[in-house]
Motif scaffolding. Structure first.
Motif, PDB file in Angstrom:
ATOM      1  N   ASP A   1      36.410  27.031   7.239  1.00 50.53           N
ATOM      2  CA  ASP A   1      35.845  26.326   8.522  1.00 50.53           C
ATOM      3  C   ASP A   1      36.770  25.543   9.251  1.00 50.53           C
ATOM      4  O   ASP A   1      36.759  25.766  10.269  1.00 50.53           O
ATOM      5  CB  ASP A   1      35.005  25.437   7.800  1.00 50.53           C
ATOM      6  CG  ASP A   1      33.594  26.153   7.620  1.00 50.53           C
ATOM      7  OD1 ASP A   1      33.329  27.506   7.896  1.00 50.53           O
ATOM      8  OD2 ASP A   1      32.614  25.777   6.684  1.00 50.53           O
ATOM      9  N   VAL A   2      37.966  25.069   8.670  1.00 52.28           N
ATOM     10  CA  VAL A   2      38.736  24.227   9.427  1.00 52.28           C
ATOM     11  C   VAL A   2      39.758  25.119  10.020  1.00 52.28           C
ATOM     12  O   VAL A   2      39.945  24.762  11.388  1.00 52.28           O
ATOM     13  CB  VAL A   2      39.797  23.318   8.297  1.00 52.28           C
ATOM     14  CG1 VAL A   2      40.983  22.838   8.818  1.00 52.28           C
ATOM     15  CG2 VAL A   2      38.896  22.297   7.642  1.00 52.28           C
TER      16      VAL A   2
ATOM     17  N   TRP B   1      31.249  16.613   9.913  1.00 51.94           N
ATOM     18  CA  TRP B   1      31.752  17.680   9.606  1.00 51.94           C
ATOM     19  C   TRP B   1      30.786  18.765   9.957  1.00 51.94           C
ATOM     20  O   TRP B   1      31.167  20.002  10.404  1.00 51.94           O
ATOM     21  CB  TRP B   1      32.446  17.815   8.285  1.00 51.94           C
ATOM     22  CG  TRP B   1      32.997  18.991   7.855  1.00 51.94           C
ATOM     23  CD1 TRP B   1      32.631  19.887   6.691  1.00 51.94           C
ATOM     24  CD2 TRP B   1      34.097  19.772   8.301  1.00 51.94           C
ATOM     25  NE1 TRP B   1      33.522  20.938   6.926  1.00 51.94           N
ATOM     26  CE2 TRP B   1      34.098  20.994   7.817  1.00 51.94           C
ATOM     27  CE3 TRP B   1      34.793  19.705   9.777  1.00 51.94           C
ATOM     28  CZ2 TRP B   1      35.006  22.092   8.251  1.00 51.94           C
ATOM     29  CZ3 TRP B   1      35.506  20.497  10.224  1.00 51.94           C
ATOM     30  CH2 TRP B   1      35.818  21.899   9.274  1.00 51.94           C
ATOM     31  N   ASP B   2      29.724  18.467   9.016  1.00 54.18           N
ATOM     32  CA  ASP B   2      28.481  19.676   9.141  1.00 54.18           C
ATOM     33  C   ASP B   2      28.175  19.940  10.615  1.00 54.18           C
ATOM     34  O   ASP B   2      28.170  20.965  11.171  1.00 54.18           O
ATOM     35  CB  ASP B   2      27.249  19.165   8.447  1.00 54.18           C
ATOM     36  CG  ASP B   2      27.242  19.675   7.091  1.00 54.18           C
ATOM     37  OD1 ASP B   2      28.241  20.351   6.586  1.00 54.18           O
ATOM     38  OD2 ASP B   2      26.433  19.151   6.486  1.00 54.18           O
TER      39      ASP B   2
ATOM     40  N   ARG C   1      38.691  27.844  11.438  1.00 51.96           N
ATOM     41  CA  ARG C   1      38.017  28.579  12.471  1.00 51.96           C
ATOM     42  C   ARG C   1      37.869  27.237  13.726  1.00 51.96           C
ATOM     43  O   ARG C   1      37.906  27.582  14.865  1.00 51.96           O
ATOM     44  CB  ARG C   1      36.610  28.745  12.310  1.00 51.96           C
ATOM     45  CG  ARG C   1      35.667  29.465  13.454  1.00 51.96           C
ATOM     46  CD  ARG C   1      34.423  29.767  12.569  1.00 51.96           C
ATOM     47  NE  ARG C   1      33.878  28.910  11.515  1.00 51.96           N
ATOM     48  CZ  ARG C   1      33.028  27.679  11.941  1.00 51.96           C
ATOM     49  NH1 ARG C   1      32.831  27.454  12.966  1.00 51.96           N
ATOM     50  NH2 ARG C   1      32.629  27.265  10.828  1.00 51.96           N
ATOM     51  N   VAL C   2      37.681  25.860  13.192  1.00 51.52           N
ATOM     52  CA  VAL C   2      37.638  24.844  14.013  1.00 51.52           C
ATOM     53  C   VAL C   2      39.067  24.673  14.956  1.00 51.52           C
ATOM     54  O   VAL C   2      38.954  24.559  16.254  1.00 51.52           O
ATOM     55  CB  VAL C   2      37.280  23.636  13.414  1.00 51.52           C
ATOM     56  CG1 VAL C   2      37.618  22.480  14.433  1.00 51.52           C
ATOM     57  CG2 VAL C   2      35.746  23.787  12.877  1.00 51.52           C
TER      58      VAL C   2
ATOM     59  N   ARG D   1      31.353  21.899  12.426  1.00 47.49           N
ATOM     60  CA  ARG D   1      31.612  23.232  11.938  1.00 47.49           C
ATOM     61  C   ARG D   1      30.500  24.282  12.300  1.00 47.49           C
ATOM     62  O   ARG D   1      30.741  25.387  12.386  1.00 47.49           O
ATOM     63  CB  ARG D   1      31.958  23.318  10.629  1.00 47.49           C
ATOM     64  CG  ARG D   1      30.611  23.020   9.515  1.00 47.49           C
ATOM     65  CD  ARG D   1      30.770  22.971   8.088  1.00 47.49           C
ATOM     66  NE  ARG D   1      29.960  22.568   7.365  1.00 47.49           N
ATOM     67  CZ  ARG D   1      29.546  23.368   6.174  1.00 47.49           C
ATOM     68  NH1 ARG D   1      29.897  24.611   5.989  1.00 47.49           N
ATOM     69  NH2 ARG D   1      28.411  23.152   5.426  1.00 47.49           N
ATOM     70  N   ARG D   2      29.151  23.541  12.528  1.00 43.92           N
ATOM     71  CA  ARG D   2      28.099  24.494  12.871  1.00 43.92           C
ATOM     72  C   ARG D   2      27.874  24.365  14.451  1.00 43.92           C
ATOM     73  O   ARG D   2      27.040  25.246  15.019  1.00 43.92           O
ATOM     74  CB  ARG D   2      26.947  24.080  12.240  1.00 43.92           C
ATOM     75  CG  ARG D   2      26.905  24.257  10.981  1.00 43.92           C
ATOM     76  CD  ARG D   2      25.957  23.423  10.045  1.00 43.92           C
ATOM     77  NE  ARG D   2      25.678  23.790   8.583  1.00 43.92           N
ATOM     78  CZ  ARG D   2      24.863  23.447   7.689  1.00 43.92           C
ATOM     79  NH1 ARG D   2      24.218  22.266   7.929  1.00 43.92           N
ATOM     80  NH2 ARG D   2      24.773  23.620   6.337  1.00 43.92           N
TER      81      ARG D   2
END
Length: 653
Positions: free
Chosen positions: A331-332, A282-283, A334-335, A286-287
């Motif tokens: 973040d979700v 996940w890190d 945005r993804v 999202r990055r």
């Protein structure tokens, strides 16, 4: 009474060079130059004033770390110098100089010392001498990475640090993926006199976690009064104390309750796999700015493990959103590219961020196709069936047009070279198609963004090189590249039971196979363990002996004739050791291009930073193998009783 103190420690999800993001989580201190030497330092400050700068004295310079590349250790024990602050800092603090070196803080009511990260793990840890000199509170700002079965070592070290001579230990640890192969797993804690009284989460999607504890300094003093003796060494050098006009306790604390010891909950290895690699993925996602993952799903244990880790990631994301984590929700959205999306069901989220594809050839069986389909349906991934035969035949057609030859499988009379080349071309076509679909499958669906390709080669296959260079093991990242086949099977069983993924049971029951050679009557004729000449369980033992015990062929043979004496003869042990080292040496070059993998195992062969070794070996191992043969010959002439007596005697030595 003025003896109870309330303290806090934390876990922060920091990201290298993300200065603005890191500042949102903490005011970060950069490495410090003192007399033109770069030190890794901890800066202690209070009310906009720097109290002291403590340089790291014992460096992490093994395994994943090469700290002396960047920093010098502070070698002046109990020595303090004057550090002239940069002008920009002077303007903030109003100070010209501050103490720099090996010193502690002396407040009105206690004494505080500090360790930095790896110093805790050193046999000569600073807390030993500090404790003997009256330091009551130890603090440690750490970046300790996750490794399977490691958490208890960390906890026991901290408990031990305060068991021997008493004291309070505040442990803060990094959390998250720092843009590399390791994942830092938090575990902030507070301990007193050998007992843990506050525990942070080991795995979490929270970027910041703070834990607090109220403790009684008199408990430390009573403990030490019972156990500790005055300093008797004539050369003992006390800690330099920096006096601070501040008190951690208040005068009216008689009714303030203190924290009591707790029982630490350790995750099983299966739970660790479901949590650590999932948080790491996940890190990374999202990055990275990408819109999800793509995985070639073969229906075997390895790719199914990667798929289940992505599903576990979606489970954690839904739980975090349900728990009110606004940053995860942001973040979700945005993804997935949808500002109104609210994830509630892991299966539904999986469909948005995870694409799987079964890449069939004429050598693929219906069994593996069905297993891949069933698992994809249960976890919710967007699944595709792709046939690669046209592409394979096209490539072979080019070769035939140039050479006038058409290679054949061994089953059709071909040579070993032809057989291997035909397997490799299938595997490499799958890699090319995986990247094509990762780049364009969302475009074909009318969605923006691309997908990260996930790999699924386990640590044992990397160790032996049992994979094709530049095949589907060549991906963007690999969440299982540091995990053994044995642990992956246990993880899948855990998922089958805890997440009701029943499709995994048939996957676990099937023999591991690459399915690159022709089928026999529609059934798989090729298995991984037959190709390698050893089981995955045996490979795990061999891998630990090679990396952790630093064994070469002969010393490994000498250990394994005892370990495996009830199952294998010395001659059979000899053959397995030789076969392993031949495979390892001829395939070591593959590790120079292997996909960046989650570091989870202490015997990982990762060539990038953890296992720095040559990639060109003398694969004959002539002297070492001759020594093994000599020992096998000696043992063969002995009677059964003599053989057992010799082995027992060698074990005692």
């Amino acid at each position: 009474m003025g003896r109870k103190v309330t303290m806090a420690t934390c876990c922060l999800n920091q990201w290298a060079l993300d200065f603005e993001g890191n500042c949102e989580r903490i005011l970060r201190s950069e490495p410090i130059m003192h007399h033109n030497v770069r030190y890794n330092c901890r800066v202690l400050f209070l009310n906009r004033k720097i109290l002291l700068i403590r340089p790291k004295m014992l460096m992490a310079n093994h395994g994943n770390y090469r700290e002396v590349r960047w920093f010098s250790p502070w070698n002046k024990l109990r020595s303090v110098e004057e550090y002239f602050l940069p002008r920009m800092i002077q303007e903030v603090t109003g100070q010209d100089t501050v103490p720099f070196g090996d010193c502690v803080l002396s407040t009105k009511d206690t004494c505080i010392g500090t360790e930095i990260c790896a110093e805790l793990w050193n046999p000569d840890s600073p807390h030993i001498q500090m404790g003997r000199d009256g330091v009551e509170i130890f603090t440690n700002s750490s970046a300790s990475h996750h490794e399977l079965r490691k958490a208890d070592q960390r906890v026991n070290l901290i408990k031990s640090a305060t068991t021997k001579s008493g004291g309070i230990y505040l442990y803060a640890n990094q959390r998250g993926c720092d843009g590399d192969r390791v994942y830092y797993d938090g575990c902030a804690m507070v301990a007193i006199n050998g007992d843990v009284v506050a525990q942070g989460a080991q795995f979490s999607l929270d970027d910041v976690e703070v834990i607090t504890a109220t403790l009684d300094l008199e408990d430390v003093r009573s403990y030490r009064g019972e156990l500790c003796q005055p300093q008797l060494e004539s050369d003992f050098k006390p800690c330099h104390r920096v006096k601070v006009d501040f008190s951690l306790s208040s005068c009216d604390d008689v009714y303030l309750p203190t924290h009591q010891p707790i029982e630490w909950h350790f995750h099983t290895p299966e739970e660790e796999i479901s949590l650590g690699p999932a948080c790491w993925l996940w890190d990374y996602l999202r990055r990275s700015g990408q819109a999800g993952f793509l995985l070639p799903l073969s229906g075997g244990v390895d790719s199914s493990s990667t798929a289940c880790i992505v599903h576990c990631m979606c489970v954690q994301l839904c739980r975090a959103v349900e728990g009110g984590n606004s940053r995860v929700l942001e973040d979700v959205r945005r993804v997935v590219g949808d500002e109104s999306y609210h994830p509630q069901d892991p299966k539904q989220l999986c469909a948005r961020v995870f694409t799987t594809c079964y890449m069939a050839s004429e050598n693929s069986s219906e069994d593996t196709r069905n297993r891949a389909r069933d698992l994809a349906n249960q976890i919710g991934s967007t699944h595709m069936n792709i046939n690669i035969d046209v592409a394979v035949k096209g490539i072979l057609g080019i070769f035939s047009a140039v050479t006038g030859r058409w290679p054949q499988f061994r089953a059709s009379g071909g040579s070993a070279r032809e057989n291997l080349a035909l397997q490799n071309v299938q595997a490499r076509v799958r890699m090319v198609l995986a990247y094509l679909f990762a780049q364009l499958s969302l475009w074909a669906r009318g969605r923006p963004g691309g997908l990260l390709v996930l790999g699924s080669a386990n640590v044992d296959e990397s160790l032996t090189g049992y994979f094709t260079k530049y095949d589907c093991s060549s991906a963007d990242i690999n969440p299982i590249g540091g995990i053994s086949k044995t642990d992956l099977k246990r993880f899948l069983l855990h998922c089958a039971e805890q997440l009701q993924l029943t499709a995994l049971r048939s996957i676990l029951a099937a023999p591991p196979t690459a399915e690159l050679e022709p089928l026999t009557d529609g059934r798989v004729s090729q298995t991984d363990e037959a190709d390698m000449g050893m089981t995955y369980s045996e490979l795990s033992v061999i891998g630990r002996l090679r990396k952790i015990s630093k064994c070469g062929p002969f010393s490994m043979f000498c250990k394994l004739i005892h370990t495996w004496k009830d199952a294998l003869s010395p001659s059979e042990v000899s053959q397995k050791v030789k076969r392993f080292f031949r495979m390892y040496s001829v395939n070591r070059h593959k590790m120079t291009t292997v996909t960046p993998s989650y570091h989870a195992e202490s015997y990982s062969p990762d060539d990038n930073r953890f296992d720095l070794r040559p990639f060109l070996y003398n694969a004959s191992w002539s002297w070492q193998f001759r020594c093994i043969d000599d020992q096998v010959s000696i043992i063969a002439f002995l009677s059964q009783s003599e053989r057992e007596k010799m082995i027992r005697g060698a074990a005692r030595r």
